[in-house]
Design an enzyme around this catalytic site. Structure first.
Site, PDB file in Angstrom:
ATOM      1  N   ASP A 163       0.195  -7.634   1.863  1.00 18.55           N
ATOM      2  CA  ASP A 163       0.575  -6.217   1.889  1.00 18.55           C
ATOM      3  C   ASP A 163       2.100  -6.143   1.948  1.00 18.55           C
ATOM      4  OD1 ASP A 163       0.528  -3.486   1.939  1.00 18.55           O
ATOM      5  OD2 ASP A 163      -0.166  -3.318   4.021  1.00 18.55           O
ATOM      6  N   HIS A 217       0.817  -1.220   0.000  1.00 17.47           N
ATOM      7  CA  HIS A 217       0.000   0.000   0.000  1.00 17.47           C
ATOM      8  C   HIS A 217       0.849   1.269   0.000  1.00 17.47           C
ATOM      9  CE1 HIS A 217       0.341   0.041   4.558  1.00 17.47           C
ATOM     10  NE2 HIS A 217       0.405   1.331   4.294  1.00 17.47           N
ATOM     11  N   SER A 265       4.202   3.318   7.927  1.00 13.08           N
ATOM     12  CA  SER A 265       3.808   2.206   7.059  1.00 13.08           C
ATOM     13  C   SER A 265       4.984   1.711   6.222  1.00 13.08           C
ATOM     14  CB  SER A 265       2.688   2.644   6.117  1.00 13.08           C
ATOM     15  OG  SER A 265       1.470   2.776   6.794  1.00 13.08           O
TER      16      SER A 265
END
Length: 259
Positions: free
Chosen positions: A111, A66, A205
């Site tokens: 992910d 992502h 992230s």
């Protein structure tokens, strides 16, 4: 009983880490020499880092799917945004690899992204790789998170230096009780410190969850606001993808992730 208590305490709105804008909440500034493998990802138009990543060798970076973006720039050997290190380097992606040759991923699966740099980086005082895991972490393990993400949430305060914190690997059932919509099994790790506001946030992230000196997890998603009521975070379980990672790096670019 504990799981039920946590479920009642932690009534949360789910959000991907990129939506909740995570940085390390409850941490302290990392030592300048403890994160030579930590990389920062952003675009030229961004005023702050979009994501982080982990250097695996001179040509490859591991991060979250992502975190993909156009016009990505990758900073290596960075500590203080305002005061660059002499050995700091900047690269751009030459190739990007996803589990299914596209960006199909979920909150509990795939992910993960590998980035091949446009040119190798030389190792130095502030640039060095981190090892892939030789085994999965056990529940209760003390692990390290780090990044330039927000240190406060929802009113994000983004630092000029990376922050670090220690958190624990929790049983997956704790995250299932917290979030409710997770499947019975997933290729993710649940980590945090129950009832304490310490964890990842906006900007973290894609960064590493480090256990025993190895990259065991990738910051994937968490609660919104970050670490609300001590909610744990979810991390891509790197051990489950080591064969795919080694295959891609070894030149088998058609390799697929585990189902």
């Amino acid at each position: 009983v504990l799981i039920r208590v946590l479920a009642n305490l932690l009534l949360l709105q789910l959000s991907y880490a990129q939506e909740s804008s995570e940085l390390v909440i409850g941490g302290d500034e990392c030592d300048i020499n403890e994160h030579p493998f930590l990389v920062a990802l952003h675009t030229a138009r961004s005023k702050r880092f979009h994501c982080a990543g982990t250097l695996l060798n001179k040509e490859w970076v591991l991060t979250a799917a992502h975190c993909d973006m156009e016009n990505m720039q990758i900073y290596l050997g960075l500590h203080n945004i305002s005061r660059p290190n002499q050995d700091q380097k900047r690269r751009v992606p030459k190739q990007k690899f996803f589990c299914l040759s596209n960006k199909t991923y979920t909150r509990w699966d795939k992910d993960i992204m590998l980035i091949k740099l446009n040119s190798p980086v030389p190792y130095s005082t502030h640039i060095a790789p981190l090892s892939l895991p030789s085994s999965p972490p056990i529940v209760g393990s003390v692990c390290r998170i780090m990044g330039w993400g927000a240190t406060k949430s929802p009113n994000e305060n983004v630092p000029h230096v990376p922050h670090c914190a220690n958190i624990n690997i929790l049983h997956y059932s704790v995250c299932r009780a917290t979030y409710g919509r997770l499947p019975a099994k997933s290729r993710t790790l649940c980590a945090g410190i129950p009832r304490r506001r310490i964890g990842s946030c906006l900007g973290d992230s894609g960064g590493p969850l480090i256990c025993n000196g190895q990259v065991e997890g990738i910051v994937s998603w968490a609660s919104k606001p970050c670490v609300h009521n001590g909610a744990p975070g979810m991390y891509t379980k790197v051990y489950d993808y080591t064969d795919w990672i080694r295959s891609i790096i070894g030149g088998n670019t058609s390799a697929t992730c585990p189902l």
